[in-house]
Design an enzyme around this catalytic site. Sequence first.
Site, mmCIF file in Angstrom:
data_model
loop_
_atom_site.group_PDB
_atom_site.id
_atom_site.type_symbol
_atom_site.label_atom_id
_atom_site.label_comp_id
_atom_site.label_asym_id
_atom_site.label_seq_id
_atom_site.Cartn_x
_atom_site.Cartn_y
_atom_site.Cartn_z
ATOM 1 N N GLU A 26 -57.574 -7.368 119.846
ATOM 2 C CA GLU A 26 -56.763 -6.407 120.602
ATOM 3 C C GLU A 26 -57.610 -5.157 120.776
ATOM 4 O OE1 GLU A 26 -53.026 -3.404 120.170
ATOM 5 O OE2 GLU A 26 -52.957 -5.206 118.925
ATOM 6 N N CYS A 40 -53.486 2.403 121.240
ATOM 7 C CA CYS A 40 -54.188 1.673 122.307
ATOM 8 C C CYS A 40 -53.364 1.603 123.584
ATOM 9 C CB CYS A 40 -54.533 0.255 121.834
ATOM 10 S SG CYS A 40 -55.746 0.215 120.500
#
Length: 468
Positions: free
Chosen positions: A232, A266
């Site tokens: 990720e 993120c």
Amino acid sequence: MVQGIPLEDGCILNKNPATGELISKVPITTNVEDIVQQAQAAFGSWSKSTAAADRINLLKQGLLQLKDEKKADELAQLITKEMGKPLLEAQGEVECAVEKDEYFQILHDSLQPIQHKSSTVIRQALGVVVILSPWNFPADEILLLALPALASGNTVIVKPSEVTPETGRMVVETLAQVLPPHVLQLAQGDGAVGAALVSNDTVKMVCMTGSSATGKKILSTAAPQLKRCVLELGGKDPMIVFDSADLDKAAHDAVAYSLSNSGQVCCSIERIYVAESIYDKFAKLVAEKYAPNFKVGNGMEMENLVGPLVSTTQKDHVSEHVQDATEKGAKVLYESSVPENAPEGSSFFPVTVLSNVEKGMRVYDEETFGPIVSLTSFSGSEKDAVDLANNDSPYGLGSAVYTKDEELADRVAASICAGQVGINCYALDHMDVACPWVGHKESGFGFHSGRQGFENFSLPKTIVKVPK
């Protein structure tokens, strides 16, 4: 020096970003090969002699230990001390990390055999799995990856971020107490320790949450053995506000999800595209009504909604983005105060609302990871919205579309290249536990969560019995 975290005499100097004070000295792991071989030795019994249901029951027991009120409070405070997020957010992270009843049911179902006439598809564990966890969600991200890896029959080695070593230690050691020896182990250190784990020939899978640059290095190292990876990576999430949007809600969300965790997420909102016909009104709501509500200060004080950045290195990075933007024509609509007489070594940065942000500015082109609300005007057309969202960034993690026109929202959401799209909401806060978490483009390789994500931690094997 990594992310502003000094290493000295074989130890991580673990410091509080709000005070600059030393929390602990954490020895860096030097026996990586021994840990890997112990994990490999434990793999056979764990994967073959312990049924999936029994593995999951053990993991549930481990989460009950973390759920204990005293332990949960200690863990939340440790998160805030190590990486700075407000205590209320840290408490929310711990609660999210340990509330897994529906999660475990989906995980259990994903591991069951599937019958196709004379063929049976079973799941087979991979072996030793390495998890390189991030500092921005230092408890939850370990469990998001370790739980499906362990339930699938793998043994796991976790290297927490060097920014949050004690949080990582508490999570791993608490869970490991209920598991057989060496099924779950801890390695501490910087990128060199991570590199040693990734390159080890015995390791079969690498999971990491972090930057796209680091993800590419991991893929390069893993390629010769074709190791499986779940990565990720970064994001530069767009939020599109059409002229038919509920402006008050959109302005609230734009601020809240640009500033959550001091913008160090993120999937933070980092590009806010506002239709030109409503731009001035929207910008005023953001700068005058909502941004001033977010007080910057020590996360241990409950009135502070924005803590320090994780390090002085990150503070300098965000400062450079803002300076570059203003030098190129962006305007500062709002800038908060920061604590007066902040201790030396602290890393507070003011909440900043920028308007007239455009391509060519670092705050527009690069991942900023700071408490910045970045506003850009656009024509208001559907085509321009989609083009800006898709073409002006290499990332594709999350996104958001705000409009009262449901058909427009559905078309735009389907057209954006991102793993998650929120329509009049922030996807992360509302998506179902059964959904996978996916990064498109340079925001990910492989994915986790939901049944589809859980299945990445094992391999299907088909067993065929021809009827007599």
